[in-house]
Design a protein around this motif. Structure first.
Motif, PDB file in Angstrom:
ATOM      1  N   ASP A  17      26.654 -14.754  16.896  1.00 41.35           N
ATOM      2  CA  ASP A  17      26.861 -15.948  16.608  1.00 41.35           C
ATOM      3  C   ASP A  17      25.692 -16.622  16.785  1.00 41.35           C
TER       4      ASP A  17
ATOM      5  N   GLU B 188      24.392 -19.543  15.426  1.00 44.69           N
ATOM      6  CA  GLU B 188      24.119 -20.723  16.264  1.00 44.69           C
ATOM      7  C   GLU B 188      23.269 -20.036  17.571  1.00 44.69           C
ATOM      8  N   TYR B 189      23.932 -19.227  18.606  1.00 47.43           N
ATOM      9  CA  TYR B 189      23.135 -18.815  20.097  1.00 47.43           C
ATOM     10  C   TYR B 189      21.936 -18.203  19.222  1.00 47.43           C
TER      11      TYR B 189
ATOM     12  N   TYR C 161      29.082 -22.013  23.497  1.00 46.77           N
ATOM     13  CA  TYR C 161      29.639 -20.635  22.899  1.00 46.77           C
ATOM     14  C   TYR C 161      30.894 -19.968  23.338  1.00 46.77           C
TER      15      TYR C 161
ATOM     16  N   ILE D 252      27.980 -12.186  21.934  1.00 45.60           N
ATOM     17  CA  ILE D 252      26.863 -13.063  21.848  1.00 45.60           C
ATOM     18  C   ILE D 252      25.865 -13.263  21.127  1.00 45.60           C
TER      19      ILE D 252
ATOM     20  N   ASP E  69      33.533 -23.390  22.278  1.00 42.64           N
ATOM     21  CA  ASP E  69      34.496 -22.196  21.683  1.00 42.64           C
ATOM     22  C   ASP E  69      34.786 -21.685  21.576  1.00 42.64           C
ATOM     23  N   GLN E  70      34.162 -19.783  22.036  1.00 47.64           N
ATOM     24  CA  GLN E  70      35.616 -18.910  22.770  1.00 47.64           C
ATOM     25  C   GLN E  70      36.217 -18.549  23.508  1.00 47.64           C
TER      26      GLN E  70
END
Length: 300
Positions: free
Chosen positions: A255, A257-258, A36, A252, A39-40
């Motif tokens: 997100d 996926e997280y 994460y 976070i 990506d961020q």
């Protein structure tokens, strides 16, 4: 030491130091967050596992880092309980800026099938017949166990030392010890497979996948127990980089996926993690007071 790279673009990488071995719930969580962050931030994030000396070497490395590109997965055992348990450490909380907790996972209390116990009452009765052999998967879960048994008046117990959750769970499933304290992620897998039975969980509320398990606070009023995870920034990291990471971590939970990964691992998300040392210090004072009440001497 094990390295993992969450790949983004060609920029100076960020190293996330993890004071736990590969494969366990802290490691899986660290890799989820590393992806994460990568990506961020559009920046490579390297996960470096450094579990030696109960995580003390990892904390030391992060505390004395001069690169400005390292941060620490701050977790209950290596970051907090080492200070509760050990006298002479090379680091202190003041070496870091902290954001915590970002996520947490509850502890569990399980009994072996060989023990014949199906309740807390059974374990207490067993201790009146013979010595109960019990253990914890980490310094923090062992501490939770000692506190619970103290409050229940179970004194005829031997606390068996093991090197981590895998070894303890193997021995508990084999019936070589009577009971053990661990976090829910590995424990539920073995419980569901019938290898041993979880009797209680340290969460605030009943756990959906363990409806029959008691809460710790039903056994000992007010008792909950979580292993928590946050992030500690060494003083060498620039305020600009710290603030970028804090902003990203603050988002976070949005997100998907997280969120899916955390739920799959049986972690609880914390919506408003605290920036600074106040919360961590209050946790230390709480558990150190319990240590003194239990007459547990610090070790070198």
């Amino acid at each position: 030491m094990f390295l993992f790279l969450a790949t983004a673009v060609c920029a100076e990488p960020l190293t996330l130091i993890v004071p736990h071995p590969p494969g366990g719930s802290p490691d899986v969580y660290a890799r989820l967050v590393a992806k994460y962050l990568s990506d961020q931030l559009a920046r490579d994030v390297i996960v470096m596992n450094k579990p030696a000396a109960a995580g003390r070497m990892a904390v030391d490395q992060a505390a004395h880092s001069t690169s400005g590109n390292e941060l620490l997965l701050a977790s209950t055992g290596p970051f907090l309980f080492n200070k509760v348990i050990y006298r002479n450490l090379n680091t202190d909380f003041e070496y870091f800026d902290v954001i915590a907790p970002v996520a947490r996972i509850p502890a569990t209390f399980a009994v072996s099938n060989a023990s014949g116990a199906t309740s807390i009452k059974d374990i207490k009765a067993l201790s009146q017949q013979r010595t109960v052999n019990c253990s914890g998967s980490s310094a923090s879960t062992l501490f939770a166990g000692k506190y619970m048994f103290n409050q229940l008046g179970i004194t005829n117990v031997t606390w068996v030392p093991f090197k981590g959750a895998a070894e303890m769970n193997t021995q508990l499933a084999a019936g070589n010890i009577d009971c053990g304290f661990d976090t829910i992620m590995p424990a539920q897998t073995l419980h569901d497979a019938g290898k041993y039975k979880i009797l209680a969980i340290g969460s605030n509320n009943k756990w959906a996948s363990l409806p029959e398990a008691m809460l710790f606070k039903d056994i000992i009023p007010g008792m909950t127990f979580y292993n928590w995870y946050g992030f500690a920034f060494p003083k060498s990291m620039s305020d600009v980089d710290k603030n970028k990471i804090v902003v990203v971590l603050g988002k976070i939970n949005q997100d998907p996926e997280y969120r899916e990964g955390v739920e799959r691992m049986s972690f609880e998300r914390v919506d408003t993690p605290t920036r600074g040392l106040t919360w961590v210090k209050s946790q230390y004072q709480h558990y150190d007071a319990i240590r003194q009440k239990l007459n547990i001497e610090k070790v070198d």
